[in-house]
Design a protein around this motif. Sequence first.
Motif, PDB file in Angstrom:
ATOM      1  N   MET A 160       0.823  -1.201   0.000  1.00 21.28           N
ATOM      2  CA  MET A 160       0.000   0.000   0.000  1.00 21.28           C
ATOM      3  C   MET A 160       0.864   1.262   0.000  1.00 21.28           C
ATOM      4  SD  MET A 160      -2.974   1.403  -0.040  1.00 21.28           S
ATOM      5  CE  MET A 160      -4.082   0.041   0.368  1.00 21.28           C
ATOM      6  N   GLN A 161       1.922   1.246   0.814  1.00 20.17           N
ATOM      7  CA  GLN A 161       2.811   2.404   0.874  1.00 20.17           C
ATOM      8  C   GLN A 161       3.502   2.644  -0.458  1.00 20.17           C
ATOM      9  OE1 GLN A 161       3.057   4.520   3.328  1.00 20.17           O
ATOM     10  NE2 GLN A 161       4.596   5.764   2.268  1.00 20.17           N
ATOM     11  N   VAL A 162       3.890   1.550  -1.121  1.00 15.14           N
ATOM     12  CA  VAL A 162       4.551   1.680  -2.427  1.00 15.14           C
ATOM     13  C   VAL A 162       3.590   2.270  -3.454  1.00 15.14           C
ATOM     14  CG1 VAL A 162       5.644   0.420  -4.311  1.00 15.14           C
ATOM     15  CG2 VAL A 162       6.145  -0.205  -1.945  1.00 15.14           C
ATOM     16  N   ALA A 163       2.350   1.793  -3.446  1.00 12.37           N
ATOM     17  CA  ALA A 163       1.373   2.312  -4.392  1.00 12.37           C
ATOM     18  C   ALA A 163       1.099   3.789  -4.132  1.00 12.37           C
ATOM     19  CB  ALA A 163       0.072   1.514  -4.291  1.00 12.37           C
ATOM     20  N   ARG A 164       0.973   4.168  -2.841  1.00  9.72           N
ATOM     21  CA  ARG A 164       0.725   5.573  -2.517  1.00  9.72           C
ATOM     22  C   ARG A 164       1.893   6.448  -2.960  1.00  9.72           C
ATOM     23  NH1 ARG A 164       0.235   4.980   2.467  1.00  9.72           N
ATOM     24  NH2 ARG A 164      -2.018   4.627   2.500  1.00  9.72           N
ATOM     25  N   THR A 165       3.106   5.953  -2.757  1.00  6.86           N
ATOM     26  CA  THR A 165       4.290   6.712  -3.162  1.00  6.86           C
ATOM     27  C   THR A 165       4.335   6.899  -4.671  1.00  6.86           C
ATOM     28  OG1 THR A 165       5.530   5.847  -1.266  1.00  6.86           O
ATOM     29  CG2 THR A 165       6.803   6.796  -3.083  1.00  6.86           C
ATOM     30  N   ASN A 166       4.017   5.840  -5.414  1.00  8.38           N
ATOM     31  CA  ASN A 166       4.009   5.942  -6.877  1.00  8.38           C
ATOM     32  C   ASN A 166       2.955   6.926  -7.367  1.00  8.38           C
ATOM     33  OD1 ASN A 166       6.069   4.072  -7.167  1.00  8.38           O
ATOM     34  ND2 ASN A 166       4.672   2.326  -7.327  1.00  8.38           N
ATOM     35  N   VAL A 167       1.784   6.913  -6.740  1.00 10.04           N
ATOM     36  CA  VAL A 167       0.717   7.840  -7.137  1.00 10.04           C
ATOM     37  C   VAL A 167       1.141   9.276  -6.875  1.00 10.04           C
ATOM     38  CG1 VAL A 167      -1.629   8.605  -6.627  1.00 10.04           C
ATOM     39  CG2 VAL A 167      -1.131   6.171  -6.851  1.00 10.04           C
ATOM     40  N   VAL A 168       1.739   9.520  -5.708  1.00  3.60           N
ATOM     41  CA  VAL A 168       2.172  10.878  -5.367  1.00  3.60           C
ATOM     42  C   VAL A 168       3.266  11.349  -6.325  1.00  3.60           C
ATOM     43  CG1 VAL A 168       3.304  12.285  -3.609  1.00  3.60           C
ATOM     44  CG2 VAL A 168       1.511  10.674  -2.946  1.00  3.60           C
ATOM     45  N   GLN A 169       4.239  10.485  -6.603  1.00  7.20           N
ATOM     46  CA  GLN A 169       5.318  10.871  -7.506  1.00  7.20           C
ATOM     47  C   GLN A 169       4.809  11.111  -8.922  1.00  7.20           C
ATOM     48  OE1 GLN A 169       8.217   7.739  -7.142  1.00  7.20           O
ATOM     49  NE2 GLN A 169       9.051   8.519  -5.223  1.00  7.20           N
ATOM     50  N   THR A 170       3.907  10.268  -9.379  1.00  6.53           N
ATOM     51  CA  THR A 170       3.342  10.447 -10.720  1.00  6.53           C
ATOM     52  C   THR A 170       2.545  11.745 -10.814  1.00  6.53           C
ATOM     53  OG1 THR A 170       3.207   8.045 -11.019  1.00  6.53           O
ATOM     54  CG2 THR A 170       1.875   9.416 -12.476  1.00  6.53           C
ATOM     55  N   THR A 171       1.768  12.044  -9.775  1.00  6.24           N
ATOM     56  CA  THR A 171       0.984  13.282  -9.766  1.00  6.24           C
ATOM     57  C   THR A 171       1.892  14.503  -9.786  1.00  6.24           C
ATOM     58  OG1 THR A 171      -0.766  12.170  -8.522  1.00  6.24           O
ATOM     59  CG2 THR A 171      -0.776  14.586  -8.542  1.00  6.24           C
ATOM     60  N   ARG A 172       2.933  14.484  -8.969  1.00  2.00           N
ATOM     61  CA  ARG A 172       3.860  15.613  -8.939  1.00  2.00           C
ATOM     62  C   ARG A 172       4.572  15.781 -10.280  1.00  2.00           C
ATOM     63  NH1 ARG A 172       6.776  14.688  -3.009  1.00  2.00           N
ATOM     64  NH2 ARG A 172       4.981  15.338  -1.731  1.00  2.00           N
TER      65      ARG A 172
END
Length: 268
Positions: A1-13
């Motif tokens: 879950m943490q990895v997915a959240r990190t990827n979403v945040v990085q992709t959004t930024r």
Amino acid sequence: MQVARTNVVQTTRSSLRTFGRVVDLALRSVRGTVSDVTTRRFQWREMLDQAWYLITVTALPAVLMAVPFGVVVSVQVGNLIHQIGADSLIGAAGGLGVIQQGAPIATGLLLGGAGASAIAADLGARTIRDEIAALEVMGIDPVHRLVIPRMVAMLLVAPLLNILVIFVGVVSGYAVAIGAQNVTPGSYWATFGSFAVLTDVWVSLSKAVLFGFIVVIVACQRGLEAGGGPRGVADGVNAAVVLSVAAVIVVNLVITQVVTMFLPIRVA
């Protein structure tokens, strides 16, 4: 879950930063066009060369795409109208469909496919060969030298291509209506002239110009930021085509809603 959240945040930024660079390039290009024209430093020869190239790669595909657009609209709408006994309205429905939606979308897709790929490939190849860096070392702004002429060329070609698609699409729809659906030529053009007003044409041309602007800015931004050799150029071209086509579809949806709200269809 943490990895997915990190990827979403990085992709959004990353997406927001890329969008910001695209907006910045668009603003610099518009301001640069005004300053280049007023100071007589505009690259007219480069602009004409790019405009001619865009015409050569999009004119024939525009004709080939406009014919199915006109035929499909005429057949689908004609079958529905025939069931309710209003065959005389085929001209209005087919004409408005081509003018308001078919022509600008076809123009945007053609420019986003052929135009964006050509521009992104050209600027991407220049970037990986360090030609862009060489221009900056010599004190030449790549935006003024390369981006602005391509932007003006795209804005010049887009409405011309849109007019070509409108003409071919309406004529092909007319041919199907009188040949396969037994509509009289007089009733076709009478209803077409009653419902299609000059405002529809101006809205269509404005859409084409806006789509051309979006396509050329996205293509130039992807080309100037290409890196990693030929693979990077290929990725830039792919991104330019996908992003420009997606942007054209989304912007067309927004414009259609706004135009329908403030300029509803009416009898001329």
